[in-house]
Design a protein around this motif. Structure first.
Motif, PDB file in Angstrom:
ATOM      1  N   LEU A  32       0.863  -1.179   0.000  1.00  0.00           N
ATOM      2  CA  LEU A  32       0.000   0.000   0.000  1.00  0.00           C
ATOM      3  C   LEU A  32       0.900   1.229   0.000  1.00  0.00           C
ATOM      4  CD1 LEU A  32      -2.621   1.744   0.700  1.00  0.00           C
ATOM      5  CD2 LEU A  32      -2.044   1.270   3.108  1.00  0.00           C
ATOM      6  N   VAL A  34       0.802   5.420   0.385  1.00  0.00           N
ATOM      7  CA  VAL A  34      -0.047   6.497   0.873  1.00  0.00           C
ATOM      8  C   VAL A  34       0.615   7.837   0.553  1.00  0.00           C
ATOM      9  CG1 VAL A  34      -1.197   7.541   2.866  1.00  0.00           C
ATOM     10  CG2 VAL A  34      -0.933   5.044   2.733  1.00  0.00           C
ATOM     11  N   ASP A  35      -0.119   8.693  -0.127  1.00  0.00           N
ATOM     12  CA  ASP A  35       0.308  10.055  -0.466  1.00  0.00           C
ATOM     13  C   ASP A  35       1.650  10.076  -1.193  1.00  0.00           C
ATOM     14  OD1 ASP A  35      -1.994  11.221   0.433  1.00  0.00           O
ATOM     15  OD2 ASP A  35      -1.203  11.782   2.395  1.00  0.00           O
ATOM     16  N   ALA A  58      -3.229   5.165  -2.010  1.00  0.00           N
ATOM     17  CA  ALA A  58      -4.229   5.974  -1.321  1.00  0.00           C
ATOM     18  C   ALA A  58      -3.761   7.423  -1.211  1.00  0.00           C
ATOM     19  CB  ALA A  58      -4.493   5.402   0.073  1.00  0.00           C
ATOM     20  N   ASP A  59      -4.660   8.348  -1.482  1.00  0.00           N
ATOM     21  CA  ASP A  59      -4.399   9.781  -1.284  1.00  0.00           C
ATOM     22  C   ASP A  59      -5.334  10.309  -0.210  1.00  0.00           C
ATOM     23  OD1 ASP A  59      -2.288  10.217  -2.991  1.00  0.00           O
ATOM     24  OD2 ASP A  59      -3.515  10.917  -4.664  1.00  0.00           O
ATOM     25  N   THR A  60      -4.782  10.945   0.810  1.00  0.00           N
ATOM     26  CA  THR A  60      -5.612  11.476   1.886  1.00  0.00           C
ATOM     27  C   THR A  60      -6.405  12.710   1.461  1.00  0.00           C
ATOM     28  OG1 THR A  60      -3.753  12.783   2.740  1.00  0.00           O
ATOM     29  CG2 THR A  60      -4.103  10.604   3.723  1.00  0.00           C
ATOM     30  N   LEU A 109      -8.115  -1.132   5.846  1.00  0.00           N
ATOM     31  CA  LEU A 109      -7.961   0.323   5.819  1.00  0.00           C
ATOM     32  C   LEU A 109      -9.341   0.937   5.932  1.00  0.00           C
ATOM     33  CD1 LEU A 109      -5.445   2.174   5.427  1.00  0.00           C
ATOM     34  CD2 LEU A 109      -6.226   2.500   3.068  1.00  0.00           C
ATOM     35  N   SER A 123      -8.662  10.680   6.603  1.00  0.00           N
ATOM     36  CA  SER A 123      -7.563   9.978   7.252  1.00  0.00           C
ATOM     37  C   SER A 123      -7.831   8.488   7.064  1.00  0.00           C
ATOM     38  CB  SER A 123      -7.490  10.320   8.741  1.00  0.00           C
ATOM     39  OG  SER A 123      -7.168  11.692   8.920  1.00  0.00           O
ATOM     40  N   PHE A 124      -6.764   7.701   7.025  1.00  0.00           N
ATOM     41  CA  PHE A 124      -6.910   6.265   6.808  1.00  0.00           C
ATOM     42  C   PHE A 124      -6.397   5.518   8.031  1.00  0.00           C
ATOM     43  CE2 PHE A 124      -6.509   7.781   2.346  1.00  0.00           C
ATOM     44  CZ  PHE A 124      -7.738   7.337   1.879  1.00  0.00           C
ATOM     45  N   PHE A 136      -3.036   7.173   9.007  1.00  0.00           N
ATOM     46  CA  PHE A 136      -2.416   8.070   8.032  1.00  0.00           C
ATOM     47  C   PHE A 136      -3.248   9.355   8.044  1.00  0.00           C
ATOM     48  CE2 PHE A 136      -1.431   3.746   6.563  1.00  0.00           C
ATOM     49  CZ  PHE A 136      -0.044   3.822   6.517  1.00  0.00           C
ATOM     50  N   THR A 183       1.257  13.259   6.638  1.00  0.00           N
ATOM     51  CA  THR A 183       1.947  13.583   5.397  1.00  0.00           C
ATOM     52  C   THR A 183       2.807  14.823   5.568  1.00  0.00           C
ATOM     53  OG1 THR A 183       0.178  12.596   4.098  1.00  0.00           O
ATOM     54  CG2 THR A 183       1.637  14.130   2.950  1.00  0.00           C
TER      55      THR A 183
END
Length: 460
Positions: A32, A34-35, A58-60, A109, A123-124, A136, A183
């Motif tokens: 995975l 993220v950002d 994944a993008d927050t 997630l 947020s994840f 995240f 991030t």
């Protein structure tokens, strides 16, 4: 929790933009992300070392400070893009809302709506069964602060700060042992955290985050809004670029060589020349009208702050500089009109009979009694500056250079930003300026002064 982070979580820090992306080893050959930014070099290297394919990206939130790499990962690794439904992205992705869950194959997630930094911010929460491994938090809760709330306009800053208040308090309902993986961090213009730690826990943030100690919502809002400084001009366009989706790259971009004549023609047609050599090299001789932005971690920030993304760019580089680093820093903020670099450097420019300009690069003692122009950020200036200094942030010089004091010595913390400022001043017609090789403490010591704090010397 620490065992999981040590074994499965790989933070990927972009020191220049002050951000962290994350790669999570899911334990079955998949990962995975993220950002992730469009510059995927570090992420791909980390994945290759572990033999991982990125299965989820994944993008927050809709990032304002860099182009997302999620679409590129979808193209290269067949990754499923995970993002907020409310973001209205125009490309294929799995849209998520508050409480939605994604099965990662053993881990889960869970999306948590945490608006504030942006409207559609998620947020994840990463779960192992019912155990909360970490969250995240993107631009919601960050270490000892929260990300800025004015990127959608000053008129919405307070409204979003109140949303941020509720989002942070929602995150504090997670278990104290839950890791916080933001991030934005130190060095990011999306935030202003006081320290250098990039990760934390919910329990630690309850104890140390000043915003979580605010007596009430109004106090929280006042504290957050008071911490907001200026931010790069390119922030105003990247969120929409990320909503539409950056163009997928089918090959690594390069930087072809240009003749001196081609560089002259580019300038005549409205293009810009960016000199990425160290400040001292620029001072010793440069193309008239060129902009000095030394190639370092912060290169993308100042490129995006001071120049448009609509005009072609040519570069003057040094023999040992990393051209791929230059290109990727430009591309990750959407600057793709890179015409090339001056082949042979300044030697080829002067050999072709073209003029060059020099800039005085002086020690604190050599600066004499010139007017002192400090181009650091407001927070840096108020923390300690030379008595009588004129504060003009580097980002503001693009419109105020003509009004700067004549015959000044221009200074920052070390000299890089000051040389950029000098190049802007030269473009505005200043011919008698000097750049301080050093910072305020060096100048004060050489002139028998003590640094002062406060706002005296700042524009009204």
């Amino acid at each position: 929790m620490m065992g999981f982070a040590d074994d499965h979580l790989i933070p990927l820090v972009d020191q220049g933009l002050g951000n962290s992306a994350y790669l999570v080893d899911l334990g079955d050959g998949r990962a995975l992300a993220v950002d992730a930014s469009r510059d995927l070099r570090a992420l791909k290297a980390a994945a290759d070392r572990r033999g991982l394919r990125v299965a989820f990206a994944a993008d927050t939130h809709l990032h304002a400070d860099f182009l997302s790499g999620a679409l590129q990962l979808a193209h290269e690794d067949d990754a499923t893009v995970l993002a907020s439904t409310a973001g209205r992205r125009t490309f294929d992705h799995r849209g998520l809302g508050d409480g939605d869950e994604v099965d990662l194959g053993g881990l889960t997630l869970r999306a948590l709506a945490t608006p504030g930094h942006t409207d559609e911010h998620l947020s994840f929460l990463l779960l192992d069964g019912s155990r909360e491994l970490g969250v995240f938090s993107g631009g919601s809760m960050i270490v000892d602060s929260a990300a800025r709330t004015d990127l959608l306009g000053a008129d919405r800053a307070e409204e979003l700060a109140r949303a941020q208040y509720r989002s942070l308090r929602r995150l504090t309902e997670l278990a104290d042992a839950t890791a916080v993986w933001p991030t934005h961090g130190a060095g990011s213009f999306c935030s202003a955290p006081p320290g250098n730690e990039r990760t934390s826990t919910i329990g630690a943030q309850k104890r140390t985050n000043p915003l979580l100690s605010a007596a009430d919502e109004d106090t929280f809002v006042s504290l957050l809004l008071a911490s907001l400084g200026s931010y790069p001009a390119y922030f105003d366009r990247l969120a929409e670029a990320n909503r539409r989706g950056p163009a997928v790259l089918t090959a690594s971009p390069d930087l072809p060589g240009l003749t001196a004549g081609q560089v002259r023609a580019l300038l005549a047609e409205g293009g810009h020349v960016v000199d990425v050599r160290p400040a001292a090299d620029y001072a010793a001789g440069h193309i008239p009208g060129s902009l000095s932005i030394p190639l370092r971690g912060q290169f993308a920030t100042w490129l995006g702050w001071l120049l448009p993304d609509t005009a072609p760019l040519a570069f003057v580089t040094g023999d040992d500089q990393d051209l791929s680093e230059l290109v990727w820093q430009a591309y990750k903020i959407g600057y793709e009109r890179l015409a090339g670099r001056l082949a042979g450097g300044m030697a080829s420019w002067t050999a072709a009979g073209n003029p060059r300009t020099t800039t005085a690069f002086v020690t604190a003692k050599q600066a004499g009694d010139r007017p002192y122009v400090d181009v650091r950020q407001e927070s840096e200036f108020t923390a300690g500056h030379v008595p009588g200094a004129h504060a003009i942030e580097l980002g503001a010089l693009i419109t105020t250079a003509i009004d700067a004091p004549r015959g000044a010595v221009v200074a920052c913390g070390h000299g890089e930003r000051a040389m950029t400022a000098a190049s802007l001043l030269e473009r505005a017609g200043h011919t008698d300026i000097a750049v301080l090789d050093g910072g305020p403490a060096d100048y004060a010591a050489a002139h028998g002064q003590k640094l002062v704090q406060g706002t005296e010397g700042m524009p009204a």
